[in-house]
Design a protein around this motif. Structure first.
Motif, PDB file in Angstrom:
ATOM      1  N   GLU A   5      23.442 -13.823  11.251  1.00 51.77           N
ATOM      2  CA  GLU A   5      24.486 -13.463  12.212  1.00 51.77           C
ATOM      3  C   GLU A   5      24.011 -13.662  13.646  1.00 51.77           C
ATOM      4  O   GLU A   5      24.754 -14.151  14.500  1.00 51.77           O
ATOM      5  N   ILE A   6      22.760 -13.291  13.915  1.00 53.73           N
ATOM      6  CA  ILE A   6      22.222 -13.448  15.270  1.00 53.73           C
ATOM      7  C   ILE A   6      22.157 -14.930  15.649  1.00 53.73           C
ATOM      8  O   ILE A   6      22.544 -15.329  16.755  1.00 53.73           O
ATOM      9  N   ALA A   7      21.670 -15.754  14.714  1.00 53.20           N
ATOM     10  CA  ALA A   7      21.537 -17.188  15.002  1.00 53.20           C
ATOM     11  C   ALA A   7      22.899 -17.823  15.278  1.00 53.20           C
ATOM     12  O   ALA A   7      23.050 -18.611  16.222  1.00 53.20           O
ATOM     13  N   PHE A   8      23.897 -17.458  14.485  1.00 55.52           N
ATOM     14  CA  PHE A   8      25.213 -18.049  14.691  1.00 55.52           C
ATOM     15  C   PHE A   8      25.881 -17.524  15.952  1.00 55.52           C
ATOM     16  O   PHE A   8      26.696 -18.220  16.562  1.00 55.52           O
ATOM     17  N   LYS A   9      25.557 -16.325  16.347  1.00 58.10           N
ATOM     18  CA  LYS A   9      26.106 -15.786  17.595  1.00 58.10           C
ATOM     19  C   LYS A   9      25.690 -16.651  18.777  1.00 58.10           C
ATOM     20  O   LYS A   9      26.520 -17.049  19.610  1.00 58.10           O
ATOM     21  N   TYR A  10      24.402 -16.953  18.858  1.00 58.16           N
ATOM     22  CA  TYR A  10      23.923 -17.798  19.955  1.00 58.16           C
ATOM     23  C   TYR A  10      24.409 -19.243  19.795  1.00 58.16           C
ATOM     24  O   TYR A  10      24.644 -19.935  20.790  1.00 58.16           O
ATOM     25  N   MET A  11      24.565 -19.666  18.541  1.00 54.45           N
ATOM     26  CA  MET A  11      25.041 -21.029  18.325  1.00 54.45           C
ATOM     27  C   MET A  11      26.473 -21.192  18.810  1.00 54.45           C
ATOM     28  O   MET A  11      26.831 -22.201  19.423  1.00 54.45           O
ATOM     29  N   TYR A  12      27.322 -20.177  18.548  1.00 53.16           N
ATOM     30  CA  TYR A  12      28.691 -20.219  19.034  1.00 53.16           C
ATOM     31  C   TYR A  12      28.734 -20.248  20.555  1.00 53.16           C
ATOM     32  O   TYR A  12      29.549 -20.962  21.163  1.00 53.16           O
ATOM     33  N   MET A  13      27.857 -19.463  21.169  1.00 61.24           N
ATOM     34  CA  MET A  13      27.832 -19.411  22.629  1.00 61.24           C
ATOM     35  C   MET A  13      27.483 -20.771  23.230  1.00 61.24           C
ATOM     36  O   MET A  13      27.972 -21.129  24.313  1.00 61.24           O
ATOM     37  N   ALA A  14      26.657 -21.550  22.515  1.00 64.42           N
ATOM     38  CA  ALA A  14      26.280 -22.867  23.034  1.00 64.42           C
ATOM     39  C   ALA A  14      27.249 -23.958  22.573  1.00 64.42           C
ATOM     40  O   ALA A  14      27.542 -24.889  23.331  1.00 64.42           O
TER      41      ALA A  14
END
Length: 653
Positions: A484-493
């Motif tokens: 979940e953490i990895a995808f959160k930052y991925m969405y932001m980028a």
């Protein structure tokens, strides 16, 4: 104990003796057959009888019964009771294979031959004397310019007239002293009617659609069939085919038969069934690529021409002619059928192979052939290893479920884009993409339960739900949290980059339709930023400080294929964005290699996730058959490492 050993050692020896005796029997039988054939030939004269016939010159000659006599020894009349066949059964060369010939080639919009002495000089494009058939070193070349006749400019055929004869023989069939036994003439088209490949019309979606549609309706009304154009290639390769010998004319391949010119008077041997044929001149269009051709229309007034005359081996001719004929037939069927033929091709595959052979460096071509085989093997091994890993895996430790779902979406988008750009895509690329999607869909079912649930308070009555197969352990909960953490930052980028590219593509680029725009925008984002979808797995590896949960074999097979894809990117026909995307996986590969170096795995022990290699399941069945572990022991095996639990470690085979 010694007796079984002796018996086991004697068995291979016995098999070897049996094999040797069988070979000896075969050789003995072959030797006896050859000896009998030799003896029969000595007493019967080889099984061939001769008969006296009167040839065309009134001379009595001896001709072997059942064999075709030389043309100059042909009989004046048929044998008693013989029936004349209009289509010869067997045909033999009319001249010796090493004959020298004179050849003249002219161009004309008419199929009918005109007297050579009345033709304009600029229509004679090739004239050579004393060319030796069968002499591989004898080659002739001529270059010139053709003034395009008006009928050809108006979609007519440009015919080539070929006049061939023995040295000194009149080549003009309109002259009175023309001898069909010493010369022959035939025509062959130098232009080809080929269906145009349907080109997709693109436009800026923000422009005035109504005006664009009016222009299309007025200038280019719809047609029921394909658009056929008159194509011309400047290089004409003429090849004599020595060594064809005597063969059955009706049983010859149609592609071969079209180049066989039968003796003009219809002469037959004594049986009335066999005849003769002139030297085969192969008008070789095998290497004429459509991309190098010119469309002939009213704007074209002159055309260059280069004629190469040489000899070609018979086996090459019989290989090239059917391939060329079949590819043209496939293109014709695909054009009139509205798409690919039943065999799955439209003739462009052969064209692509020819381009690779002609435009690629020979060394690079050999390397490409070798790595093509390696690519198929590695791709198959990667699919098999990936499936085996997920079938044996009993937990979700280290698995990014969101990455798998995102990968399914991305591969589906790429697949739709390749279909949308099907005229620029090889079937090999489409097939591999489709198989990859199916495997990713299957992976989802191995890590979560896919269920269809009711949605009472939604406009859509049902929705797809992904549910855990069992209660997650502590490490599996951490994996889910890190995912979940990895995808959160991925969405932001990724989301701002996707929106920016969508706006740019809408304003500055042209598209076939809104559907094509959406697919092109999504696939552009996937190709440009798709490596972001691979980062969650690397992030989970970093947080867990381990790569033991990764499918090591499948990852290595896939990453080796990425380097092969880099080579394919310069040789295989594919869209530019797909070619660019082959380089992105290399970056992920080097990061994964670094993680494997940092987080080393001891394969001689059970790892921190209760895994001890691919063969653990088989070893557990052999050593602990019928014994079941308790739930507490399983949870403890997941939490502790192999170093902390040395007593229960299982060695890998």
């Amino acid at each position: 104990m010694p007796e079984p050993v002796a018996a086991a050692g004697a068995e291979p020896a016995r098999q070897e003796e049996q094999g040797q005796s069988m070979l000896m029997k075969i050789f003995q039988g072959l030797a006896m057959w050859m000896a009998m054939q030799f003896v029969m030939k000595q007493f019967t004269g080889g099984g061939r009888k001769t008969t006296s016939v009167t040839n065309a010159d009134g001379q009595v000659v001896q001709v072997a019964t059942g064999a075709i006599p030389p043309y100059h020894e042909r009989p004046r009349q048929l044998n008693d009771g013989a029936v004349y066949s209009h289509i010869p059964q067997s045909i033999a060369p009319i001249w010796p294979d090493n004959s020298a010939v004179d050849i003249i080639v002219t161009v004309s919009p008419s199929f009918v031959a005109e007297p050579l002495d009345k033709l304009p000089k600029d229509t004679i494009v090739f004239q050579e004397k004393g060319f030796r058939i069968g002499n591989w070193s004898d080659t002739r070349v001529a270059e010139g310019t053709i003034n395009v006749p008006v009928p050809v400019q108006k979609n007519g055929t440009l015919w080539g007239h070929f006049y061939i004869g023995l040295p000194g023989a009149p080549l003009d069939p309109t002259r009175r002293n023309y001898d069909p036994g010493a010369a022959y003439h035939f025509v062959h088209p130098l232009t080809q009617y080929i269906p145009k490949k349907k080109e997709s019309k693109t436009r800026n979606l923000l422009s005035d659609n109504a005006e664009v549609e009016e222009v299309v309706v007025e200038d280019e009304p719809e047609q029921a069939g394909p658009i056929v154009a008159n194509y011309y290639h400047p290089n004409v390769s003429l090849s004599f085919i020595p060594g064809s010998g005597t063969f059955s004319f009706p049983q010859a391949h149609p592609a071969i038969r079209q180049y066989v010119r039968l003796e003009a008077t219809g002469a037959r041997d004594g049986t009335g069934q066999n005849g003769w044929y002139y030297p085969i001149l192969f008008v070789n269009t095998f290497w004429q690529l459509k991309s190098k051709m010119t469309i002939v229309n009213e704007t074209v007034t002159t055309l260059p021409i280069r004629i190469d005359l040489n000899n070609l081996a018979d086996w090459k001719f019989k290989l090239m002619a059917p391939i060329e004929t079949n590819s043209k037939e496939q293109a014709r069927q695909a054009a009139w059928g509205g798409g690919m033929s039943a065999g799955g091709g439209d003739g462009s595959e052969i064209e692509m192979v020819k381009e690779i052979f002609m435009d690629t460096n020979p060394i690079l071509l050999c390397v490409t052939i070798i790595v093509s085989i390696a690519h198929m093997i590695l791709e198959t091994l990667a699919f098999g290893s990936d499936i085996a890993h997920y079938r044996k895996k009993k937990d979700n430790v280290g698995i990014s479920v969101r990455s798998i779902l995102a990968n399914v979406f991305m591969q589906t988008v790429i697949f739709l884009y390749l279909i949308d750009q099907s005229q620029n895509t090889s079937w090999m690329i489409l097939g591999g993409q489709g198989v990859g999607i199916l495997i990713e869909l299957w992976k989802i079912t191995t890590v979560v339960n896919v269920r269809i649930r009711a949605s009472p308070n939604s406009l859509i009555p049902y929705h797809i739900s992904f549910e855990d197969k069992h209660k997650l352990s502590t490490t599996e909960q951490k994996t889910k949290e890190y995912d979940e953490i990895a995808f959160k930052y991925m969405y932001m980028a990724g989301v701002p980059l996707l929106l920016a590219y969508a706006v740019y593509s809408l304003v500055y680029e042209t598209h076939k339709s809104w559907y094509s725009y959406i697919i092109a925008t999504l696939v552009g984002s996937v190709y440009a930023y798709g490596f972001l979808m691979m980062l969650p797995s690397l992030y989970i590896n970093y947080r867990l400080k381990s790569v033991a949960h990764m499918p090591g074999k499948a990852m290595m097979y896939k990453f080796l294929n990425t380097f092969i894809d880099d080579l394919f990117a310069f040789t295989i026909k594919m869209p530019f964005l797909h070619r660019l995307a082959t380089l992105r996986d290399d970056v992920i590969f080097f990061i994964y290699i670094y993680q494997r170096w940092v987080y080393k795995v001891d394969y001689t022990r059970v790892n921190e996730f209760g895994q001890g290699g691919d063969d653990d399941d088989e070893e557990e069945k052999k050593e602990g058959e019928g014994v079941e572990e308790s739930k507490e022991e399983k949870e403890e095996a997941v939490k502790v490492t192999g170093a902390e639990k040395k007593g229960k470690a299982t060695k890998r085979k």
